[in-house]
Motif scaffolding. Structure first.
Motif, short mmCIF file in Angstrom:
data_model
loop_
_atom_site.label_atom_id
_atom_site.label_comp_id
_atom_site.label_asym_id
_atom_site.label_seq_id
_atom_site.Cartn_x
_atom_site.Cartn_y
_atom_site.Cartn_z
N ALA A 1 2.20 -2.63 -9.78
CA ALA A 1 3.20 -3.52 -9.19
C ALA A 1 4.51 -2.78 -8.89
O ALA A 1 5.18 -3.08 -7.91
CB ALA A 1 3.46 -4.71 -10.12
N ARG A 2 4.91 -1.78 -9.73
CA ARG A 2 6.22 -1.16 -9.49
C ARG A 2 6.15 -0.10 -8.40
O ARG A 2 7.15 0.20 -7.77
CB ARG A 2 6.84 -0.62 -10.78
N ARG B 1 5.86 3.22 -8.11
CA ARG B 1 6.56 4.50 -8.10
C ARG B 1 5.64 5.58 -7.52
O ARG B 1 4.43 5.39 -7.47
CB ARG B 1 6.92 4.84 -9.55
N GLY C 1 6.88 -1.03 -20.31
CA GLY C 1 8.16 -1.69 -20.11
C GLY C 1 9.28 -1.09 -20.95
O GLY C 1 10.33 -1.70 -21.13
N ARG D 1 1.15 -3.62 -14.38
CA ARG D 1 2.60 -3.38 -14.23
C ARG D 1 2.87 -2.12 -13.41
O ARG D 1 3.77 -2.10 -12.57
CB ARG D 1 3.26 -3.23 -15.60
N MET D 2 2.09 -1.07 -13.65
CA MET D 2 2.35 0.18 -12.93
C MET D 2 2.02 0.03 -11.45
O MET D 2 2.75 0.51 -10.59
CB MET D 2 1.56 1.33 -13.54
N ASP E 1 2.56 6.34 -9.34
CA ASP E 1 1.84 5.15 -9.79
C ASP E 1 0.61 4.82 -8.94
O ASP E 1 0.37 3.67 -8.63
CB ASP E 1 2.79 3.94 -9.83
N GLY F 1 4.01 2.29 -18.58
CA GLY F 1 3.94 0.93 -18.07
C GLY F 1 4.17 -0.13 -19.14
O GLY F 1 4.06 -1.34 -18.88
N THR G 1 12.67 -0.77 -19.01
CA THR G 1 13.34 -2.07 -18.83
C THR G 1 14.00 -2.51 -20.13
O THR G 1 15.17 -2.92 -20.15
CB THR G 1 12.30 -3.14 -18.41
#
Ligand code: ADP
Length: 181
Positions: free
Chosen positions: A126-127, A129, A12, A123-124, A132, A10, A15
């Protein structure tokens, strides 16, 4: 350039790696992405990896290392790469060093993306997956602390530390500057 990207799940890394790959003209090699592609295609490797990934555990090193070795042998990785997600343990770091040494190569640096635990959990979640969910995230953070964080000491003065909170653009700019680009 031959670079390893380090940081908690997480952080980033993926990205940043995509942007760096484009700007530096070297491939982004993510073990997580390679595993997910294998799972998607239903290969034997994907079938083996899936149970570990779903539980937030590390896929066994021999399986992972073989996958990385064959990816690094591809043409586009001859002159450089951004390795994201490997090594994740000191054992894997030793394997990577041997692999590179066989080809007369070595790493140019290890970029460490530093982020607080609160931010990575946010962040995790929010994404969203498949791996996650809260329990898996907790397991992965434990694996990171116990197995991956020791790589920071292991790599010592090869570490290029990047403060990885803030906007995607700012973090990329900091990284490019730290790499002298
Ligand atoms: P994150 O950066 O969020 O941890 P990744 O996509 O890098 O996600 O990895 C997802 C999962 O793939 C890990 O939790 C682990 O199960 C597996 N994995 C990835 N790289 C490795 C590795 N080097 N060794 C063992 N397992 C790995």
């Amino acid at each position: 350039m031959r670079l390893v990207l380090l940081g908690p799940p997480g952080a980033g890394k993926g990205t940043q790696a995509a942007i760096l790959s484009e700007k530096l003209g070297i491939p982004h090699i993510s073990t997580g992405d390679l595993f997910r592609a294998n799972i998607g295609e239903g290969t034997p490797l994907g079938v083996e990896a899936k149970s570990y990934i779903d539980a937030g555990k590390l896929v066994p090193t021999d399986v992972t290392a073989r996958m990385v070795e064959s990816r690094l042998a591809e043409d586009d990785a001859k002159d450089g790469f951004l390795l994201d997600g490997f090594p994740r343990t000191v054992e894997q770091a030793d394997i990577l060093e041997e692999l590179l040494a066989k080809a007369g190569e070595k790493l140019d640096g290890v970029v460490n993306f530093q982020v607080s635990e609160d931010v990575v959990v946010e962040r995790m979640l929010a994404r969203g997956r498949a791996d996650d969910n809260e329990e898996t995230i907790r397991t992965r953070l434990g694996v990171y602390r116990d197995e991956t964080a020791p790589l920071i000491d292991h790599y010592g003065d090869q570490i290029i530390a990047i403060a990885a909170e803030g906007s995607v653009e700012d973090i990329n700019a900091r990284t490019m500057e730290a790499l002298g680009k």
